[in-house]
Design a protein around this motif. Sequence first.
Motif, PDB file in Angstrom:
ATOM      1  N   SER A  92     -35.088  59.874-100.484  1.00 32.78           N
ATOM      2  CA  SER A  92     -33.820  59.818-101.250  1.00 32.78           C
ATOM      3  C   SER A  92     -33.879  60.373-102.629  1.00 32.78           C
ATOM      4  N   ILE A  93     -35.272  60.405-103.252  1.00 33.97           N
ATOM      5  CA  ILE A  93     -35.479  60.905-104.329  1.00 33.97           C
ATOM      6  C   ILE A  93     -35.825  62.255-104.367  1.00 33.97           C
ATOM      7  N   GLY A  94     -36.772  62.667-103.660  1.00 35.24           N
ATOM      8  CA  GLY A  94     -37.421  64.141-103.459  1.00 35.24           C
ATOM      9  C   GLY A  94     -36.515  64.943-102.881  1.00 35.24           C
ATOM     10  N   MET A  95     -35.834  64.646-101.431  1.00 33.17           N
ATOM     11  CA  MET A  95     -34.859  65.619-100.897  1.00 33.17           C
ATOM     12  C   MET A  95     -33.590  65.542-101.513  1.00 33.17           C
ATOM     13  N   THR A  96     -33.116  64.557-102.093  1.00 35.06           N
ATOM     14  CA  THR A  96     -31.955  64.460-103.149  1.00 35.06           C
ATOM     15  C   THR A  96     -32.241  65.724-104.275  1.00 35.06           C
ATOM     16  N   SER A  97     -33.326  65.550-104.996  1.00 32.77           N
ATOM     17  CA  SER A  97     -33.669  66.561-105.928  1.00 32.77           C
ATOM     18  C   SER A  97     -33.625  67.764-105.487  1.00 32.77           C
ATOM     19  N   ALA A  98     -34.326  68.251-104.301  1.00 31.61           N
ATOM     20  CA  ALA A  98     -34.159  69.668-103.530  1.00 31.61           C
ATOM     21  C   ALA A  98     -32.860  70.001-103.315  1.00 31.61           C
ATOM     22  N   THR A  99     -32.181  69.221-102.906  1.00 30.45           N
ATOM     23  CA  THR A  99     -30.632  69.342-102.423  1.00 30.45           C
ATOM     24  C   THR A  99     -29.757  69.710-103.830  1.00 30.45           C
ATOM     25  N   ILE A 100     -29.855  69.010-104.869  1.00 27.66           N
ATOM     26  CA  ILE A 100     -29.260  69.338-106.123  1.00 27.66           C
ATOM     27  C   ILE A 100     -29.639  70.862-106.643  1.00 27.66           C
ATOM     28  N   TYR A 101     -31.062  71.193-106.203  1.00 31.76           N
ATOM     29  CA  TYR A 101     -31.327  72.247-106.731  1.00 31.76           C
ATOM     30  C   TYR A 101     -30.715  73.412-105.854  1.00 31.76           C
ATOM     31  N   ILE A 102     -31.039  73.172-104.526  1.00 34.63           N
ATOM     32  CA  ILE A 102     -30.357  73.924-103.370  1.00 34.63           C
ATOM     33  C   ILE A 102     -28.841  74.372-103.835  1.00 34.63           C
ATOM     34  N   LEU A 103     -28.009  73.322-104.123  1.00 39.03           N
ATOM     35  CA  LEU A 103     -26.553  73.703-104.337  1.00 39.03           C
ATOM     36  C   LEU A 103     -26.400  74.230-105.524  1.00 39.03           C
ATOM     37  N   SER A 104     -27.080  73.939-106.673  1.00 42.21           N
ATOM     38  CA  SER A 104     -27.166  74.540-107.829  1.00 42.21           C
ATOM     39  C   SER A 104     -27.367  76.025-108.025  1.00 42.21           C
ATOM     40  N   THR A 105     -28.092  76.438-107.160  1.00 45.94           N
ATOM     41  CA  THR A 105     -28.698  77.917-107.177  1.00 45.94           C
ATOM     42  C   THR A 105     -27.962  78.861-106.142  1.00 45.94           C
ATOM     43  N   HIS A 106     -27.009  77.866-105.241  1.00 49.35           N
ATOM     44  CA  HIS A 106     -26.130  78.553-104.416  1.00 49.35           C
ATOM     45  C   HIS A 106     -26.994  79.062-103.188  1.00 49.35           C
ATOM     46  N   ARG A 107     -28.051  78.500-102.528  1.00 49.22           N
ATOM     47  CA  ARG A 107     -28.376  78.737-101.477  1.00 49.22           C
ATOM     48  C   ARG A 107     -27.478  78.788-100.407  1.00 49.22           C
ATOM     49  N   PRO A 108     -27.872  79.823 -99.266  1.00 49.48           N
ATOM     50  CA  PRO A 108     -27.066  79.662 -98.145  1.00 49.48           C
ATOM     51  C   PRO A 108     -27.068  78.388 -97.300  1.00 49.48           C
ATOM     52  N   VAL A 109     -26.057  77.877 -96.758  1.00 44.90           N
ATOM     53  CA  VAL A 109     -26.077  76.384 -96.182  1.00 44.90           C
ATOM     54  C   VAL A 109     -25.000  76.747 -95.108  1.00 44.90           C
ATOM     55  N   ASP A 110     -25.360  76.281 -93.779  1.00 41.41           N
ATOM     56  CA  ASP A 110     -24.489  76.289 -92.718  1.00 41.41           C
ATOM     57  C   ASP A 110     -23.500  75.025 -92.747  1.00 41.41           C
ATOM     58  N   TRP A 111     -22.160  75.285 -93.589  1.00 40.57           N
ATOM     59  CA  TRP A 111     -21.576  73.790 -93.580  1.00 40.57           C
ATOM     60  C   TRP A 111     -20.850  73.643 -92.307  1.00 40.57           C
ATOM     61  N   ARG A 112     -20.465  74.620 -91.623  1.00 38.62           N
ATOM     62  CA  ARG A 112     -19.751  74.199 -90.278  1.00 38.62           C
ATOM     63  C   ARG A 112     -20.505  73.485 -89.333  1.00 38.62           C
ATOM     64  N   LEU A 113     -21.934  73.438 -89.112  1.00 39.51           N
ATOM     65  CA  LEU A 113     -22.439  72.571 -88.486  1.00 39.51           C
ATOM     66  C   LEU A 113     -22.954  71.280 -89.364  1.00 39.51           C
ATOM     67  N   LEU A 114     -23.094  71.529 -90.790  1.00 40.51           N
ATOM     68  CA  LEU A 114     -23.767  70.317 -91.728  1.00 40.51           C
ATOM     69  C   LEU A 114     -22.642  69.331 -91.864  1.00 40.51           C
ATOM     70  N   SER A 115     -21.319  70.021 -92.083  1.00 40.58           N
ATOM     71  CA  SER A 115     -20.284  68.975 -92.317  1.00 40.58           C
ATOM     72  C   SER A 115     -20.003  67.768 -91.489  1.00 40.58           C
ATOM     73  N   PRO A 116     -19.796  68.084 -90.084  1.00 33.27           N
ATOM     74  CA  PRO A 116     -19.683  67.153 -89.029  1.00 33.27           C
ATOM     75  C   PRO A 116     -21.069  66.316 -88.781  1.00 33.27           C
ATOM     76  N   ALA A 117     -22.350  66.928 -89.047  1.00 33.11           N
ATOM     77  CA  ALA A 117     -23.547  66.116 -88.945  1.00 33.11           C
ATOM     78  C   ALA A 117     -23.721  65.103 -90.083  1.00 33.11           C
ATOM     79  N   LEU A 118     -23.021  65.426 -91.265  1.00 30.15           N
ATOM     80  CA  LEU A 118     -23.153  64.310 -92.331  1.00 30.15           C
ATOM     81  C   LEU A 118     -22.190  63.244 -92.021  1.00 30.15           C
ATOM     82  N   TRP A 119     -21.093  63.408 -91.203  1.00 31.70           N
ATOM     83  CA  TRP A 119     -20.393  62.235 -90.660  1.00 31.70           C
ATOM     84  C   TRP A 119     -20.754  61.168 -89.669  1.00 31.70           C
TER      85      TRP A 119
END
Length: 352
Positions: A92-119
């Motif tokens: 919850s700390i390490g991967m959240t930290s990596a997530t913020i870095y990934i989103l901040s630097t606009h790494r490519p993410v597959d939101w079509r699959l990720l969005s429903p997976a989050l729900w």
Amino acid sequence: MLGFPTDFTWPRIWPFIVWLTVFYSIWLTVVILGGYWPTVLSHWPIALTMSVGSYVAGSTPMGGGTVAFPVLVLLFDLPGSLGRNFGLAIQSIGMTSATIYILSTHRPVDWRLLSPALWGALIGTPLGATLVAPYVPDLWVKLIFGVIWASFGILHLVKIRELTSNHGTADHASPYDFSIGIAIGLMGGVASSITGVGIDMMIYATLVLLYRADLKTAIPTSVILMAFTSLVGIGSNIALSQIRPDIYAIDQQVFANWLAAAPIVALGAPFGAIVVNLISRTPTLIVVSLLCIGQFIWTLIHEHVTGMALIGALAGVVLFNAMFHGLYYLGKGESPFLLAEPVELANEDGDG
């Protein structure tokens, strides 16, 4: 000679810098006011372990719990429930930290699959934590963890060349995206509520085997999903422990180990996300895959697994690999998942 990543500039990483400032300020305040310096210093072995685990979390589709769980449970002989809760807490700390870095630097993410997976994870993880995880015997928690990651290791050793040969950010939309994402979230959420990891492997395997996604897309996507699931998972477990401590109690060692390792993983996981874009992923994936298989064998020997438990564990590895190969052949050639119009994912510069 490798250069410093060009995306590491203030306009892009300021959310990441803010996050680190806030986190370290809170951590330092808790340690000082609570008098926890002796606790932090006495738990240096787990901090050292997570310096490796956090790198794995940021550079591969495996959460930091993949390293923490076998070390705590197999090396230190602690209960599987402790390994699970620590894995969720530290991710919850390490991967959240990596997530913020990934989103901040606009790494490519597959939101079509990720969005429903989050729900799906938002529903599946609390349900698993409430109705499944407390009632799974400790041995089976260890075996389920071992089976999941041994299967993952075998997959990579068999398909490593093909998995690392997918390139580009273009992918194909499918009418099944939403259903597949929800299923990943629900099943992966339950699996992660038991072992602390698993949902990241599921979305990663689906992306690289079924959709033939580039690892540069699949790994950041899996990191974000595991970060979210970890937050939901540890939040659910803490809430449940307050309601029914007799069933959902969290070992005090989880907090002690978390205090020692959290400042390490807050930087370690983003470091992994940076390094993986500078070097080949193949060596890291091969080493981690061998470790995944090794920890499964270690579990069988350490826990003296025999009889039906051994048969069940081996059958689980076979079943998971059969599922992986099923995804692989579905994604190969003319598949109904790959017949829709191509959709361009956002690239690393954020130009969709």
